[in-house]
Enzyme design. Structure first.
Site, mmCIF file in Angstrom:
data_model
loop_
_atom_site.group_PDB
_atom_site.id
_atom_site.type_symbol
_atom_site.label_atom_id
_atom_site.label_comp_id
_atom_site.label_asym_id
_atom_site.label_seq_id
_atom_site.Cartn_x
_atom_site.Cartn_y
_atom_site.Cartn_z
ATOM 1 N N GLU A 151 12.474 14.470 13.896
ATOM 2 C CA GLU A 151 11.929 13.224 14.118
ATOM 3 C C GLU A 151 10.105 13.453 14.533
ATOM 4 O O GLU A 151 9.563 12.364 14.502
ATOM 5 C CB GLU A 151 12.388 12.657 15.541
ATOM 6 C CG GLU A 151 12.465 11.407 15.457
ATOM 7 C CD GLU A 151 13.274 10.693 16.834
ATOM 8 O OE1 GLU A 151 13.113 10.587 18.043
ATOM 9 O OE2 GLU A 151 14.515 9.350 16.778
ATOM 10 N N HIS A 185 30.374 33.262 9.437
ATOM 11 C CA HIS A 185 31.987 32.953 8.193
ATOM 12 C C HIS A 185 32.241 31.522 7.893
ATOM 13 O O HIS A 185 32.599 31.274 7.829
ATOM 14 C CB HIS A 185 32.917 32.943 9.173
ATOM 15 C CG HIS A 185 32.849 34.548 10.086
ATOM 16 N ND1 HIS A 185 33.930 35.389 9.716
ATOM 17 C CD2 HIS A 185 32.993 34.992 11.411
ATOM 18 C CE1 HIS A 185 33.804 36.316 10.834
ATOM 19 N NE2 HIS A 185 32.570 35.982 11.655
ATOM 20 N N LYS A 209 17.644 -0.240 12.188
ATOM 21 C CA LYS A 209 17.928 -0.633 12.926
ATOM 22 C C LYS A 209 18.323 -1.927 12.675
ATOM 23 O O LYS A 209 19.388 -2.691 12.764
ATOM 24 C CB LYS A 209 17.417 -0.746 13.940
ATOM 25 C CG LYS A 209 17.150 1.088 15.455
ATOM 26 C CD LYS A 209 16.406 0.718 16.295
ATOM 27 C CE LYS A 209 16.165 2.520 17.031
ATOM 28 N NZ LYS A 209 15.194 2.368 17.778
HETATM 29 O O1 F6P Z 1 15.968 5.244 16.913
HETATM 30 C C1 F6P Z 1 15.402 6.763 17.594
HETATM 31 C C2 F6P Z 1 15.842 6.395 19.210
HETATM 32 O O2 F6P Z 1 14.243 5.512 19.306
HETATM 33 C C3 F6P Z 1 15.018 8.069 19.659
HETATM 34 O O3 F6P Z 1 13.863 8.841 19.315
HETATM 35 C C4 F6P Z 1 14.747 8.422 20.782
HETATM 36 O O4 F6P Z 1 15.857 9.391 21.506
HETATM 37 C C5 F6P Z 1 16.340 7.075 20.803
HETATM 38 O O5 F6P Z 1 16.333 6.663 19.398
HETATM 39 C C6 F6P Z 1 17.151 6.484 21.821
HETATM 40 O O6 F6P Z 1 17.256 5.957 22.155
HETATM 41 P P1 F6P Z 1 16.637 5.472 24.355
HETATM 42 O O7 F6P Z 1 16.682 6.263 24.591
HETATM 43 O O8 F6P Z 1 15.602 4.090 24.381
HETATM 44 O O9 F6P Z 1 18.058 4.852 23.860
#
Ligand code: F6P
Length: 544
Positions: free
Chosen positions: A355, A386, A506
């Site tokens: 990431e 394995h 998203k």
């Molecule tokens: O969608 C990726 C992300 O933004 C990550 O970078 C982050 O760790 C995760 O989602 C969770 O985000 P949050 O802590 O804002 O729920």
């Protein structure tokens, strides 16, 4: 980058090194271990099974200088806003700075804020451990469920497993569970086994807008409502703690202010286990041991800041990675812990590195013309032997490997069987890195074997040897990888602290909810998505 003389010199050097086998390097210099292993506090890194020579190291140093690694390092550690796309610093190192030290951000010492936050965390931990924190029926809390995903899950999840031996006195022991997946399968199974009266949920989310976390949180609250008949006010006060950088959203959800633990937008999600996101770790091992973990990470920060290039562990780990990826064309990286307590380390590093450095646009907004982060995956080493080691030994892919093991384990018990199991595990760890490096040349009659039984070797690896796995050495280990990731981002000229590549998914998922719920017909979708949507609808009708 690729036009610099430093890069070109490395390309030239690689043209020769590509044809040099690790077994030749060991023949030329049997003391490679002395030359290429280095230690800091409780960690030793052995780079001698990497395909490097003194010339490689000197050329890598020139590349690091060309990319102004030292300047970038200072900018990171002093709180410059180097996360330019989000206009903020990346100050996870401040989270482990000792009390009384100073790091000024806009004239304000943020170490004081961090310490105040730790004190609030400590108060919560004490209230839970002492049995003062009680559920709606008056029973003390004995079970914690952390609800979070990505950086709000992987760090605490990994750490609770890794530090499972750093147990608390039996009266304070808590059951700690983790729920992350949005589909409800984890929480549904878990809730079936828990008592609502004594279960506390930690809602961990930097943004407090992550739908995965909020949907699990709502399911948890509904479960409590149904079981207790208590008011939301009581449930929110007694059964939920929020950890976030977005206090208004926590309040909106219903978390009372004194059950909110805050952190800051200068803490990236995947760098946040040192903040209040680490609450489950502190609940599991106690606040003082949590602070030992912070101290280990801080020791590595100081080493990263001060040690020279040649003996700087994160710098060497990062630069040798660059050598493998960009000059030896190795694009897969296996993380292989030889200790079951580190079983979640590969998943943690997948997020940390992929990431952070899974980018293809430079800081100047240009497409890069070189490789960046490779594919990273892994598994507990002995189990992976394995499963996928066949490919490591005889497949067509070049893979670099990190072997990670503690030298000592069970030494403070009188359990000879477990001590023997540890010795066996170390034997496997050493055997595998040896064969990967040297191939079947380690055997006397290797050349008489049929070709399908040959091992060509020359797969480079680094061994990370921990004195033993303690909160301190574990803190060092994770900080080591954080800084390694940063070093590589500097060479690749990318911003490792944003993650724009996850945003569109998203948005698109939200858009697709409508046609899935038949509120729109999805006619504007591509053929594949439309076909899948129609098929899902018809299958759902059959089941209905
Ligand atoms: O969608 C990726 C992300 O933004 C990550 O970078 C982050 O760790 C995760 O989602 C969770 O985000 P949050 O802590 O804002 O729920």
């Amino acid at each position: 980058m690729t036009d610099t003389s430093a890069w070109k010199a490395l390309e030239e050097h690689a043209a020769t090194m590509r044809h040099v086998h690790l077994k030749e390097l060991f023949q030329q210099d049997p003391n490679r271990f002395q030359t290429y292993s280095m230690r800091n506090e409780q960690l030793l890194l052995d780079f001698s099974k990497q395909r490097i020579t003194p010339e490689t190291q000197s050329l890598l140093k020139t590349l690091a200088d060309t990319c102004q690694l030292d300047t970038w390092k200072s900018r990171l550690l002093s709180g410059d806003a180097i996360n330019t796309s989000e206009n903020r610093p990346a100050l996870h190192t401040a989270l482990r700075q000792p009390q009384g030290s100073e790091l000024l951000l806009d004239g304000h010492n943020i170490v004081d804020d961090v310490q105040a936050n730790l004190a609030h965390m400590s108060d919560i931990v004490n209230r839970i451990h002492s049995g003062q924190w009680r559920g709606y029926s008056g029973l003390p809390i004995d079970t914690i469920v952390n609800i979070g995903v990505g950086g709000s899950d992987l760090g605490p999840y990994m750490s609770c497993r890794a530090l499972s031996d750093a147990q608390l006195a039996s009266g304070k022991k808590l059951n700690v569970h983790f729920v992350s997946s949005m589909d409800g399968s984890q929480i549904a199974d878990l809730l079936d086994t828990l008592l609502p009266t004594s279960t506390l949920f930690i809602l961990s989310s930097k943004s407090f807008t992550t739908i995965d976390t909020l949907s699990n949180a709502n399911t948890a609250r509904e479960w409590l409502r149904n079981a207790s008949g208590a008011s939301d006010d009581i449930l929110n006060r007694r059964h939920f703690i929020g950890v976030s950088a977005n206090a208004p959203k926590m309040t909106e959800w219903g978390i009372p202010e004194n059950s909110q633990l805050n952190f800051w937008d200068w803490t990236g999600g995947r760098y946040s286990m040192w903040s209040a996101i680490g609450l489950p770790i502190a609940l599991r091992i106690g606040m003082s041991r949590f602070k030992e973990m912070l101290a280990g990470a801080h020791a590595m920060d100081e080493h990263f800041r001060t040690a020279p290039f040649e003996s700087n562990l994160p710098t060497q780990l990062g630069m040798i990675g660059v050598w493998n990826i960009n000059f030896l064309d190795i694009h897969a990286h296996a993380i292989l812990p030889y200790d079951g307590r580190l079983s979640h380390l590969p998943a943690y590093l997948e997020q940390l590195e992929m990431e952070s450095d899974g980018k293809s646009v430079s800081r100047q907004g240009k497409e890069v013309d070189y490789r960046t982060c490779p594919i990273i995956w892994g598994e507990v080493g002995p189990n992976a032997q394995h499963a996928f080691y066949q490919l490591l030994h005889q497949g067509t892919e070049s893979v670099m490997c990190d072997f990670i093991a503690p030298a000592r384990r069970y030494h403070d018990t009188d359990n000879a069987d477990l001590q023997q199991q540890h010795t066996l595990t170390l034997a496997n760890c050493l055997a595998q890195s040896r064969i990967l490096a040297l191939g079947d040349s380690v055997l006397e009659d290797n050349e008489s074997a049929p070709v399908h039984m040959r091992y060509r070797g020359n797969q480079p690896s680094t061994t990370v040897l921990m004195d033993e796995l303690t909160p301190f050495s574990f803190g060092q280990l994770i900080s080591l990888y954080e800084h390694k990731t940063f070093v590589q981002s500097v060479i690749w000229d990318i911003n490792p602290f944003d993650q724009w590549g996850v945003e569109l998914g998203k948005k698109m998922a939200t858009n697709l909810l409508k046609p899935l719920m038949k509120e729109t017909d999805g006619a504007d979708l591509d053929g594949s998505s439309k076909g899948l949507l129609d098929t899902i609808h018809s299958l759902q009708e059959v089941n209905a």
